[in-house]
Design a protein around this motif. Structure first.
Motif, PDB file in Angstrom:
ATOM      1  N   SER A  99       0.810  -1.219   0.000  1.00  0.00           N
ATOM      2  CA  SER A  99       0.000   0.000   0.000  1.00  0.00           C
ATOM      3  C   SER A  99       0.841   1.266   0.000  1.00  0.00           C
ATOM      4  CB  SER A  99      -0.919   0.012   1.223  1.00  0.00           C
ATOM      5  OG  SER A  99      -1.774  -1.103   1.198  1.00  0.00           O
ATOM      6  N   ASP A 100       2.144   1.143   0.245  1.00  0.00           N
ATOM      7  CA  ASP A 100       3.034   2.296   0.331  1.00  0.00           C
ATOM      8  C   ASP A 100       3.998   2.299  -0.861  1.00  0.00           C
ATOM      9  OD1 ASP A 100       4.848   4.298   0.994  1.00  0.00           O
ATOM     10  OD2 ASP A 100       4.964   3.694   3.098  1.00  0.00           O
ATOM     11  N   PRO A 101       3.874   3.276  -1.758  1.00  0.00           N
ATOM     12  CA  PRO A 101       4.699   3.294  -2.973  1.00  0.00           C
ATOM     13  C   PRO A 101       6.202   3.372  -2.720  1.00  0.00           C
ATOM     14  CG  PRO A 101       3.027   5.024  -3.050  1.00  0.00           C
ATOM     15  CD  PRO A 101       2.936   4.370  -1.707  1.00  0.00           C
ATOM     16  N   LYS A 102       6.621   3.818  -1.553  1.00  0.00           N
ATOM     17  CA  LYS A 102       8.060   3.966  -1.313  1.00  0.00           C
ATOM     18  C   LYS A 102       8.796   2.624  -1.308  1.00  0.00           C
ATOM     19  CE  LYS A 102       8.308   3.990   3.732  1.00  0.00           C
ATOM     20  NZ  LYS A 102       8.539   4.780   4.924  1.00  0.00           N
ATOM     21  N   TYR A 103       8.075   1.512  -1.087  1.00  0.00           N
ATOM     22  CA  TYR A 103       8.690   0.190  -1.080  1.00  0.00           C
ATOM     23  C   TYR A 103       8.834  -0.395  -2.480  1.00  0.00           C
ATOM     24  CZ  TYR A 103       8.186   0.171   3.972  1.00  0.00           C
ATOM     25  OH  TYR A 103       8.284   0.482   5.305  1.00  0.00           O
ATOM     26  N   GLY A 104       8.048   0.085  -3.422  1.00  0.00           N
ATOM     27  CA  GLY A 104       8.118  -0.409  -4.791  1.00  0.00           C
ATOM     28  C   GLY A 104       7.573  -1.801  -4.990  1.00  0.00           C
ATOM     29  N   LEU A 105       6.887  -2.319  -4.010  1.00  0.00           N
ATOM     30  CA  LEU A 105       6.363  -3.675  -4.099  1.00  0.00           C
ATOM     31  C   LEU A 105       5.295  -3.799  -5.188  1.00  0.00           C
ATOM     32  CD1 LEU A 105       7.058  -6.260  -2.621  1.00  0.00           C
ATOM     33  CD2 LEU A 105       5.191  -5.812  -1.047  1.00  0.00           C
ATOM     34  N   GLN A 106       4.642  -2.696  -5.513  1.00  0.00           N
ATOM     35  CA  GLN A 106       3.609  -2.712  -6.550  1.00  0.00           C
ATOM     36  C   GLN A 106       4.178  -3.110  -7.904  1.00  0.00           C
ATOM     37  OE1 GLN A 106       4.545   0.025  -4.880  1.00  0.00           O
ATOM     38  NE2 GLN A 106       2.816   0.962  -3.861  1.00  0.00           N
ATOM     39  N   LEU A 107       5.488  -2.953  -8.068  1.00  0.00           N
ATOM     40  CA  LEU A 107       6.139  -3.260  -9.340  1.00  0.00           C
ATOM     41  C   LEU A 107       6.527  -4.726  -9.469  1.00  0.00           C
ATOM     42  CD1 LEU A 107       8.469  -0.146  -9.442  1.00  0.00           C
ATOM     43  CD2 LEU A 107       6.218  -0.403 -10.492  1.00  0.00           C
TER      44      LEU A 107
END
Length: 73
Positions: free
Chosen positions: A42-50
């Motif tokens: 849920s937090d874009p700073k981790y880049g897990l969405q990629l």
């Protein structure tokens, strides 16, 4: 639009989790929302969405095993 894409990704991961653990989607949803992986996704700073859904699922299963929240039905 970004929220919709993230919501769909989370939905896919929850369904993969349900399949992997042979549990219903509601139980998988409860497990998913109790994890650090959910918070990081849920937090874009981790880049897990990629990352791929499969990669995230592996991390999710590892986290659940380590926290002893992994239960199968």
């Amino acid at each position: 639009m970004r929220d919709t894409v993230l919501w769909r990704k989370q939905s896919r991961i929850i369904m993969l989790l349900a399949d992997a653990l042979h549990i219903d989607a509601e139980k998988a949803l409860d497990l998913f929302y109790s994890t650090k992986i959910y918070q990081q996704l849920s937090d874009p700073k981790y880049g897990l969405q990629l990352m791929s859904d499969g990669y995230i699922l592996e991390d999710l299963l590892d986290e659940l095993k380590k926290s002893n929240n992994l239960t199968t039905s």
